[in-house]
Write a protein that holds these residues in place. Structure first.
Motif, PDB file in Angstrom:
ATOM      1  N   ILE A   1       0.840  -1.195   0.000  1.00  0.00           N
ATOM      2  CA  ILE A   1       0.000   0.000   0.000  1.00  0.00           C
ATOM      3  C   ILE A   1       0.874   1.244   0.000  1.00  0.00           C
ATOM      4  N   GLY A   2       0.641   2.108  -0.972  1.00  0.00           N
ATOM      5  CA  GLY A   2       1.381   3.358  -1.033  1.00  0.00           C
ATOM      6  C   GLY A   2       2.811   3.212  -1.506  1.00  0.00           C
TER       7      GLY A   2
ATOM      8  N   ASP B   1      -7.883  -2.390  -1.571  1.00  0.00           N
ATOM      9  CA  ASP B   1      -8.465  -1.060  -1.721  1.00  0.00           C
ATOM     10  C   ASP B   1      -9.258  -0.610  -0.494  1.00  0.00           C
TER      11      ASP B   1
ATOM     12  N   SER C   1      -6.882   0.481   2.272  1.00  0.00           N
ATOM     13  CA  SER C   1      -6.241   1.770   1.977  1.00  0.00           C
ATOM     14  C   SER C   1      -7.175   2.928   2.304  1.00  0.00           C
TER      15      SER C   1
END
Length: 407
Positions: free
Chosen positions: A249-250, A279, A282
């Motif tokens: 993530i990121g 998703d 996040s």
């Protein structure tokens, strides 16, 4: 009167990627032990999980009376995992499930015998039942709740029948059920069927029947329609939440030139899996950060007029793309599974995202465990601050292993 501070552990879904979570927990055990933290003391009052994370969460919770034993048990399972322990990988089993399923997609409308009994899933996960019985100690879970070593356990699943996301929870005391748009909760004793339902990756593994009240519904993977993954921990009373994810993530974006051309079926499926498993988390992490920032701007008087409360959160997620790691290990899959996955492009590098969820082989899981350890040790100060402990002055630093063995 202020409520007691409770720390929650939330483990996300991700199939074989959940091996990463065990590496993080092992590193946390090492870091806390350095500070003099008792090896048997469970640092988490509440444990929540979804999909493969629900399996890890329940296995951990069932030995919550001994932190070191719980983590060591999980480590032993994931370090020696084989595909055959999770789903059938022999030629006959693959033909009965995967080959029939792919054939049905192609020309099943011509085969009337399949109209009445179509194949339920790409893979047959019946071996997972045996593995779950090996991983769990459900009577010990009941004892851990009764003795106060654990306050609550929650696992999530998605009802195909009702179209709702359901959190099943078991607690040491009565906690009112909660309900929101398209999601609800039920207090039940957690069992093997709940975990089979929560980890039933859509289309890959078959749906499972569970009773909701007096009605039987069919459930699939808990990561589907999970718009607020962290919320069960908060509803169960957590004031601090450690989130262990299963995706980058990121992280850095993939190069456009890397996967050029029309996407394969596996690439599309992998993209869909990432949407299901990553998703929602996040968005929820970002949402919780915004709520905390907003609450920090309110006066003490204003805070008394809102039901919202700040929740401290630490999220540990893979620093490396796991599909890239998986692409180096697809050769360890049994031939029958490799052949099946190659038919949809999952053994190619651009389709490795799908393979990364199904690669229950020790060469891959050990790499993810090691990555989890490295990522956690690299954030030593944050981890110790989260648990409110200080480093021992005489501590000898733990050296992080090179990423060369992983990637």
């Amino acid at each position: 009167m202020s409520r007691p501070q409770k720390t929650a552990l939330f483990l996300t879904g991700g199939g074989a990627r959940a091996a990463y979570q065990v590496g993080v927990l092992q590193a946390i055990l090492s870091l806390l032990s350095e500070t003099g933290w008792p090896s048997d003391k469970n640092p988490f009052d509440i444990v929540c999980g979804t999909s493969a994370g629900a399996i890890n969460a329940t296995a951990y919770a069932s030995r919550a009376d001994n932190f070191e034993e719980s983590v060591t048990h999980l480590l032993g399972i994931w370090r020696n995992l084989e595909v055959e322990q999770v789903y059938r990988a022999d030629s006959f089993g693959v033909i009965r499930s995967g080959a029939r399923w792919l054939s049905l997609l192609s020309f099943g409308w011509l085969l009337r015998k399949w109209h009445a009994q179509p194949p339920n899933s790409l893979l047959d996960n019946s071996p997972l039942v045996g593995l779950l019985h090996k991983m769990l100690d459900l009577p010990r879970l009941d004892a851990a709740l009764a003795s106060g070593h654990l306050s609550a356990l929650a696992v999530s699943a998605s009802s195909y029948t009702a179209g709702k996301h359901v959190t099943f929870y078991q607690s040491a005391y009565d906690i009112p059920a909660w309900s929101r748009a398209q999601r609800m909760s039920l207090q039940q004793q957690i069992g093997v069927d709940h975990l089979l339902a929560s980890s039933a990756i859509p289309l890959i593994f078959p749906a499972m029947p569970l009773y909701c009240g007096n009605r039987c519904e069919y459930f699939g993977d808990g990561s589907m329609r999970e718009v607020a993954p962290i919320s069960p921990a908060i509803h169960l009373g957590a004031s601090k939440v450690l989130v262990i994810g299963s995706g980058n993530i990121g992280g850095p974006e993939r190069s456009f030139a890397e996967f050029s051309g029309y996407p394969s079926l596996a690439q599309i499926a992998g993209h869909a899996m990432s949407s299901i498993f990553l998703d929602g988390l996040s968005v929820d992490i970002e949402r919780l950060g915004r709520i905390n920032n907003t609450l920090s701007l309110l006066t003490p008087e204003q805070l008394t007029k809102t039901v919202l409360r700040p929740v401290e959160m630490l999220a540990i997620t893979p620093s490396q793309p796991l599909d890239s790691i998986a692409s180096r290990h697809v050769g360890s899959l049994p031939l029958a599974i490799r052949t099946l996955l190659s038919a949809i492009g999952a053994t190619e590098r651009r389709g490795a995202a799908l393979a990364s969820y199904l690669l229950f082989e020790s060469s891959y899981t050990r790499s993810l465990i090691e990555l989890g350890q490295i990522d956690t040790l690299s954030r030593r100060d944050e981890v110790l601050r989260f648990f409110g402990v200080e480093e021992s002055p005489a501590r000898a630093p733990i050296k992080a292993t090179s990423l060369e063995n992983i990637i």
